[in-house]
Design a protein around this motif. Structure first.
Motif, PDB file in Angstrom:
ATOM      1  N   SER A  44       0.661  -1.212  -0.167  1.00  0.00           N
ATOM      2  CA  SER A  44       0.110  -0.409  -0.247  1.00  0.00           C
ATOM      3  C   SER A  44       0.961   1.295  -0.326  1.00  0.00           C
ATOM      4  O   SER A  44       1.559   1.218   0.065  1.00  0.00           O
ATOM      5  CB  SER A  44      -0.891  -0.383   1.502  1.00  0.00           C
ATOM      6  OG  SER A  44      -1.790  -1.175   1.317  1.00  0.00           O
ATOM      7  N   PHE A  45       0.683   2.004  -0.296  1.00  0.00           N
ATOM      8  CA  PHE A  45       0.638   3.286  -0.419  1.00  0.00           C
ATOM      9  C   PHE A  45       0.199   5.037  -1.252  1.00  0.00           C
ATOM     10  O   PHE A  45      -1.014   4.341  -0.982  1.00  0.00           O
ATOM     11  CB  PHE A  45       1.932   3.682  -1.946  1.00  0.00           C
ATOM     12  CG  PHE A  45       2.128   3.601  -3.126  1.00  0.00           C
ATOM     13  CD1 PHE A  45       1.694   4.747  -3.220  1.00  0.00           C
ATOM     14  CD2 PHE A  45       1.693   2.398  -3.834  1.00  0.00           C
ATOM     15  CE1 PHE A  45       0.814   4.713  -4.916  1.00  0.00           C
ATOM     16  CE2 PHE A  45       1.168   2.757  -4.875  1.00  0.00           C
ATOM     17  CZ  PHE A  45       0.596   3.720  -5.510  1.00  0.00           C
ATOM     18  N   ASP A  46       1.011   5.982   0.406  1.00  0.00           N
ATOM     19  CA  ASP A  46      -0.807   6.635  -0.238  1.00  0.00           C
ATOM     20  C   ASP A  46      -0.658   7.466  -1.901  1.00  0.00           C
ATOM     21  O   ASP A  46       0.535   7.267  -1.885  1.00  0.00           O
ATOM     22  CB  ASP A  46      -0.131   7.972   0.730  1.00  0.00           C
ATOM     23  CG  ASP A  46      -0.108   7.895   2.291  1.00  0.00           C
ATOM     24  OD1 ASP A  46       0.551   8.341   2.807  1.00  0.00           O
ATOM     25  OD2 ASP A  46      -0.939   6.992   2.069  1.00  0.00           O
ATOM     26  N   LYS A  47      -2.042   7.448  -2.031  1.00  0.00           N
ATOM     27  CA  LYS A  47      -1.499   7.824  -2.916  1.00  0.00           C
ATOM     28  C   LYS A  47      -2.036   9.423  -3.259  1.00  0.00           C
ATOM     29  O   LYS A  47      -1.310  10.314  -4.233  1.00  0.00           O
ATOM     30  CB  LYS A  47      -2.470   7.611  -4.020  1.00  0.00           C
ATOM     31  CG  LYS A  47      -3.404   8.236  -5.170  1.00  0.00           C
ATOM     32  CD  LYS A  47      -4.307   7.225  -6.107  1.00  0.00           C
ATOM     33  CE  LYS A  47      -4.341   7.956  -7.753  1.00  0.00           C
ATOM     34  NZ  LYS A  47      -3.678   8.787  -7.998  1.00  0.00           N
ATOM     35  N   ASN A  48      -3.109   9.877  -2.307  1.00  0.00           N
ATOM     36  CA  ASN A  48      -3.573  11.716  -1.771  1.00  0.00           C
ATOM     37  C   ASN A  48      -3.045  11.811  -0.534  1.00  0.00           C
ATOM     38  O   ASN A  48      -2.971  11.868   0.387  1.00  0.00           O
ATOM     39  CB  ASN A  48      -4.635  11.848  -2.040  1.00  0.00           C
ATOM     40  CG  ASN A  48      -5.464  11.719  -3.204  1.00  0.00           C
ATOM     41  OD1 ASN A  48      -4.854  11.592  -4.759  1.00  0.00           O
ATOM     42  ND2 ASN A  48      -6.046  10.602  -3.146  1.00  0.00           N
ATOM     43  N   VAL A  49      -2.314  13.245  -0.323  1.00  0.00           N
ATOM     44  CA  VAL A  49      -1.566  13.564   0.855  1.00  0.00           C
ATOM     45  C   VAL A  49      -1.880  14.923   0.762  1.00  0.00           C
ATOM     46  O   VAL A  49      -1.742  15.966  -0.836  1.00  0.00           O
ATOM     47  CB  VAL A  49      -0.069  13.161   1.035  1.00  0.00           C
ATOM     48  CG1 VAL A  49       0.037  12.204   1.036  1.00  0.00           C
ATOM     49  CG2 VAL A  49       0.479  14.196  -0.442  1.00  0.00           C
ATOM     50  N   GLY A  50      -2.297  15.806   1.842  1.00  0.00           N
ATOM     51  CA  GLY A  50      -2.399  17.482   1.585  1.00  0.00           C
ATOM     52  C   GLY A  50      -0.993  17.774   2.403  1.00  0.00           C
ATOM     53  O   GLY A  50      -0.125  16.886   1.592  1.00  0.00           O
ATOM     54  N   ALA A  51      -1.291  19.186   1.687  1.00  0.00           N
ATOM     55  CA  ALA A  51      -0.401  20.256   2.325  1.00  0.00           C
ATOM     56  C   ALA A  51       1.040  19.549   2.530  1.00  0.00           C
ATOM     57  O   ALA A  51       1.812  19.903   2.961  1.00  0.00           O
ATOM     58  CB  ALA A  51      -0.599  21.675   1.987  1.00  0.00           C
ATOM     59  N   VAL A  52       0.009  20.002   4.362  1.00  0.00           N
ATOM     60  CA  VAL A  52       1.193  19.314   5.686  1.00  0.00           C
ATOM     61  C   VAL A  52       1.624  17.887   4.951  1.00  0.00           C
ATOM     62  O   VAL A  52       2.911  18.196   5.160  1.00  0.00           O
ATOM     63  CB  VAL A  52       0.672  19.490   6.747  1.00  0.00           C
ATOM     64  CG1 VAL A  52       1.401  18.969   7.887  1.00  0.00           C
ATOM     65  CG2 VAL A  52      -0.233  20.429   7.051  1.00  0.00           C
ATOM     66  N   LEU A  53       1.188  17.092   4.534  1.00  0.00           N
ATOM     67  CA  LEU A  53       2.359  16.054   4.610  1.00  0.00           C
ATOM     68  C   LEU A  53       2.680  15.877   3.629  1.00  0.00           C
ATOM     69  O   LEU A  53       4.172  15.407   3.585  1.00  0.00           O
ATOM     70  CB  LEU A  53       0.402  14.696   4.486  1.00  0.00           C
ATOM     71  CG  LEU A  53       0.252  14.334   5.730  1.00  0.00           C
ATOM     72  CD1 LEU A  53      -1.374  12.467   5.215  1.00  0.00           C
ATOM     73  CD2 LEU A  53       0.987  13.690   7.167  1.00  0.00           C
ATOM     74  N   ALA A  54       2.597  16.222   2.830  1.00  0.00           N
ATOM     75  CA  ALA A  54       3.474  16.430   0.803  1.00  0.00           C
ATOM     76  C   ALA A  54       5.080  17.281   1.649  1.00  0.00           C
ATOM     77  O   ALA A  54       5.881  17.098   1.903  1.00  0.00           O
ATOM     78  CB  ALA A  54       2.712  17.062   0.170  1.00  0.00           C
ATOM     79  N   SER A  55       4.222  18.941   2.817  1.00  0.00           N
ATOM     80  CA  SER A  55       5.622  19.295   3.076  1.00  0.00           C
ATOM     81  C   SER A  55       6.621  17.987   4.456  1.00  0.00           C
ATOM     82  O   SER A  55       7.790  18.808   4.227  1.00  0.00           O
ATOM     83  CB  SER A  55       5.276  20.639   4.245  1.00  0.00           C
ATOM     84  OG  SER A  55       6.470  21.576   5.026  1.00  0.00           O
ATOM     85  N   ASP A  56       5.502  17.311   4.394  1.00  0.00           N
ATOM     86  CA  ASP A  56       6.623  16.685   5.497  1.00  0.00           C
ATOM     87  C   ASP A  56       7.194  15.676   5.141  1.00  0.00           C
ATOM     88  O   ASP A  56       8.768  15.298   5.533  1.00  0.00           O
ATOM     89  CB  ASP A  56       5.851  15.936   6.772  1.00  0.00           C
ATOM     90  CG  ASP A  56       5.411  16.362   7.838  1.00  0.00           C
ATOM     91  OD1 ASP A  56       5.871  17.564   7.700  1.00  0.00           O
ATOM     92  OD2 ASP A  56       4.126  16.411   9.073  1.00  0.00           O
ATOM     93  N   LEU A  57       6.612  15.389   4.047  1.00  0.00           N
ATOM     94  CA  LEU A  57       7.914  14.319   2.601  1.00  0.00           C
ATOM     95  C   LEU A  57       9.026  15.252   2.364  1.00  0.00           C
ATOM     96  O   LEU A  57       9.461  14.039   2.036  1.00  0.00           O
ATOM     97  CB  LEU A  57       6.700  13.813   1.870  1.00  0.00           C
ATOM     98  CG  LEU A  57       6.793  13.082   0.932  1.00  0.00           C
ATOM     99  CD1 LEU A  57       6.927  11.337   1.499  1.00  0.00           C
ATOM    100  CD2 LEU A  57       5.538  12.771  -0.074  1.00  0.00           C
TER     101      LEU A  57
END
Length: 156
Positions: A44-57
């Motif tokens: 499994s992997f995340d397909k959609n991430v919000g801005a906060v999770l994207a920034s963390d990534l």
């Protein structure tokens, strides 16, 4: 009596299956999709991430050369600001995008975004079809990124 028991068991299983499908429960956490690795194992992997999770990534991968941010917007849209260190692969059409994907390593990790999310969604679908393994899509695109207060860069 035995026939009634078998029919009842099968019917109950069928109805439970319908309830699971109708409720949208797939066994994966919400916002996750199934991917297939090169050795044909599934993950499994995340397909959609919000801005906060994207920034963390992005922060977690700032020194990772195998982490690539892709901006799929037009050149004109990119000129109004982009996520720092992103590469520009505009999604003009499917064939052109597929051609550009051939230059990338499908085993790397990718964060894909556009203006609002529609184009990046098509882009990530094509990436999955072309055996890319780990893809994150910025939910809401660059608009959501800016609205969350994150900065963008301009071409120098």
């Amino acid at each position: 009596m035995k026939l009634h028991f078998i029919f009842g068991t099968v019917f109950l299983g069928f109805m439970l299956g319908i309830m699971v499908i109708a409720s949208g429960q797939t066994g994966l956490p919400q916002g996750q999709v199934q991917g297939v690795f090169e050795d044909n194992t599934k993950s499994s992997f995340d397909k959609n991430v919000g801005a906060v999770l994207a920034s963390d990534l992005i922060e977690q991968n700032k020194n990772n050369s195998n982490f690539i941010i892709i901006d799929t917007r037009s050149g004109l849209a990119r000129s109004s600001g982009f996520i720092e260190n992103s590469i520009h692969i505009p999604f003009r059409n499917t064939d052109d995008f597929r051609s550009r994907l051939r230059q990338l390593n499908p085993t790397n990790t990718y964060l894909v975004y556009d203006k609002l999310g529609a184009t990046s969604s098509r882009s990530t679908d094509i990436m999955l079809e072309n055996d890319f393994i780990k893809i994150y899509e910025l939910d809401g695109g660059i608009k959501a990124w800016k609205e969350a207060g994150y900065e963008t860069s301009l071409e120098k």
